[in-house]
Motif scaffolding. Structure first.
Motif, short mmCIF file in Angstrom:
data_model
loop_
_atom_site.label_atom_id
_atom_site.label_comp_id
_atom_site.label_asym_id
_atom_site.label_seq_id
_atom_site.Cartn_x
_atom_site.Cartn_y
_atom_site.Cartn_z
N ARG A 272 0.83 -1.16 0.00
CA ARG A 272 0.00 0.00 0.00
C ARG A 272 0.89 1.24 0.00
N LEU A 273 0.29 2.43 -0.15
CA LEU A 273 1.05 3.68 0.00
C LEU A 273 1.72 3.69 1.37
N PRO A 274 3.06 3.75 1.42
CA PRO A 274 3.72 3.74 2.74
C PRO A 274 3.80 5.14 3.33
N LEU A 275 3.48 5.24 4.58
CA LEU A 275 3.64 6.49 5.32
C LEU A 275 4.95 6.44 6.11
N ALA A 276 5.40 7.60 6.51
CA ALA A 276 6.69 7.68 7.20
C ALA A 276 6.72 6.85 8.47
N ASN A 277 5.58 6.68 9.13
CA ASN A 277 5.53 5.94 10.39
C ASN A 277 4.96 4.54 10.23
N ASP A 278 4.88 4.05 9.00
CA ASP A 278 4.32 2.72 8.73
C ASP A 278 5.43 1.68 8.88
N ARG A 279 5.45 1.02 10.01
CA ARG A 279 6.57 0.11 10.31
C ARG A 279 6.45 -1.22 9.57
N ARG A 280 5.30 -1.49 8.94
CA ARG A 280 5.15 -2.76 8.25
C ARG A 280 4.93 -2.57 6.75
N ALA A 281 5.47 -1.49 6.22
CA ALA A 281 5.44 -1.29 4.77
C ALA A 281 6.86 -0.99 4.30
N TRP A 282 7.14 -1.35 3.05
CA TRP A 282 8.41 -0.91 2.47
C TRP A 282 8.48 0.61 2.53
N SER A 283 9.68 1.13 2.55
CA SER A 283 9.83 2.57 2.40
C SER A 283 9.43 2.96 0.98
N LEU A 284 9.04 4.21 0.81
CA LEU A 284 8.66 4.68 -0.52
C LEU A 284 9.86 4.64 -1.46
N THR A 285 11.07 4.84 -0.93
CA THR A 285 12.27 4.74 -1.76
C THR A 285 12.41 3.36 -2.37
N THR A 286 12.22 2.32 -1.55
CA THR A 286 12.30 0.95 -2.06
C THR A 286 11.16 0.66 -3.02
N LEU A 287 9.95 1.08 -2.68
CA LEU A 287 8.81 0.84 -3.55
C LEU A 287 9.01 1.49 -4.92
N ARG A 288 9.49 2.72 -4.94
CA ARG A 288 9.74 3.39 -6.22
C ARG A 288 10.80 2.65 -7.02
N ALA A 289 11.84 2.19 -6.37
CA ALA A 289 12.91 1.48 -7.07
C ALA A 289 12.41 0.19 -7.69
#
Length: 398
Positions: free
Chosen positions: A281-298
């Motif tokens: 899902r869209l990761p938020l800065a405090n979402d501890r169970r999501a990839w970071s947006l940097t990793t998702l974009r890559a």
């Protein structure tokens, strides 16, 4: 000489034809699920940073559960309007609902759509997320026929679909009622077997492409969950919301490298009718169970993935703050051990998640529990008051 000229022309023409045949397939459309039940200030930065790589937002709008009834997601309409991307309203109808009251469900959906359109959102579709069992697919189809007749013809209707439906003879008729489908290939079986199986996902995608004649998307995981012991032997799944329950948590996380490889395979040999990928899902800065947006974009871009852990020391008057930085584009686990070559230490301590063993010339920080350092992120592990820390002689052990 004439023969040679003709041969050169023939080879050149053949090369042009082959070059046309080898043209790269167009990139797959990349979209995002926004699945938070209540939006927070963190959504602003997440939407801003995701805009360049993800074309469309599929936003949780409305949910219905047994006993709990109806609930609407508390979105930030001004923020969503300002984002400007097409928005697809997702309506979650729990699979445990005994039946779907066509008129009640349709009325609830229409109220949300009227509200969102009244707030100026760029509404471009409706998605129904209903995990119906195969025996209930005829009734589900009847509901979709009714809903399609009520919605504006200009508003596309899509459904989230389960791989288990491939076994049903009702599937072609069901798919004929909607404009597109979203095949979910994550968290569809026993969670103890993992969130995602790339080889099984490829099989499902190929089978789906043979059955549908309409565009379909693939819903892929960019998150993790924790499994907790349940009362009846089946595990409880903890995701965005923490569960107040004791017991050992077993963390499961979708592997970015696996998903990156799958994306590469789908781009190189796209199945018929596959229109794009939707990331949950869209990761938020405090979402501890999501990839970071940097990793998702890559992963979405197909970039090479790499995590580069560095030891970072910040010193002031002999007091060192000790932290780890991840300069790569791939989230990575906390290292098992960090050793620092030191001299003249008066005191030191570890922060939560690590334990410290102190010798006259060596500080050893040992991991006590699992955790991740986001791509581009930093994690403090301790402090030390020493005459000197030799960073060059210190080590990070994976």
């Amino acid at each position: 000489m004439v023969f040679l000229t003709r041969l050169i022309v023939l080879l050149a023409a053949t090369g042009l034809l082959n070059g046309c045949e080898r043209q790269d397939a167009p990139p797959l459309d990349q979209q995002l699920y926004v699945w938070q039940r209540q939006w927070t200030p963190a959504h602003e930065a997440a939407l801003q940073d995701s805009r360049a790589d993800f074309s469309t937002l599929r936003v949780l709008a409305l949910q219905a559960f047994p006993q709990a009834g109806w609930s609407r997601a508390r979105i930030d309409p001004a923020l969503l309007k300002g984002d400007g991307r097409p928005v697809i309203a997702v309506v979650r109808l729990d699979g445990q609902l005994k039946s779907l009251d066509q008129h009640e469900v349709t009325a609830q959906i229409q109220r949300v759509l009227d509200d969102w359109q009244g707030k100026g959102l760029n509404l471009s579709g409706v998605e129904i997320d209903h995990d119906a069992g195969n025996a209930r697919l005829p009734a589900y189809r009847a509901f979709l026929v009714h809903l399609r007749s009520v919605l504006p013809a200009s508003l596309p209707l899509s459904i989230t679909a389960l791989p288990s439906w491939l076994d049903s003879p009702e599937l072609p008729a069901l798919l004929s009622t909607v404009d597109s489908s979203v095949l979910q290939v994550h968290a569809v079986s026993d969670p103890r077997s993992g969130l995602f199986d790339p080889s099984q996902a490829r099989k499902w995608v190929k089978a789906w492409s043979r059955i549908t004649s309409k565009p379909f998307y693939l819903a892929l995981p960019a998150y993790g969950v924790a499994l907790l012991p349940g009362d009846n032997g089946a595990p409880l799944v903890e995701s965005e919301v923490s569960l107040e329950r004791g017991g050992t948590r077993r963390e499961l996380l979708a592997d970015p490298r696996q998903l990156s490889q799958l994306g590469r395979q789908l781009r190189q040999d796209p199945p018929a009718h596959l229109a794009g990928l939707i990331w949950f899902r869209l990761p938020l800065a405090n979402d501890r169970r999501a990839w970071s947006l940097t990793t998702l974009r890559a992963v979405a871009r197909g970039d090479a993935l790499d995590s580069r852990l560095t030891l970072e020391l910040s010193a002031k008057e002999g007091l060192y703050d000790i932290s780890l930085g991840n300069q790569g584009n791939l989230d990575t686990a906390w290292p098992e051990r960090v050793t620092l070559a030191v001299q003249g230490c008066e005191g030191a301590d570890a922060l939560a998640g690590y334990a410290l063993q102190q010798n006259p010339d060596l500080l050893t920080f040992t991991r006590l529990r699992d955790g991740r350092i986001a791509a581009g992120g930093q994690r403090a592990i301790g402090w030390a008051r020493c005459a000197n820390i030799d960073q060059g002689a210190s080590n990070v052990h994976p």
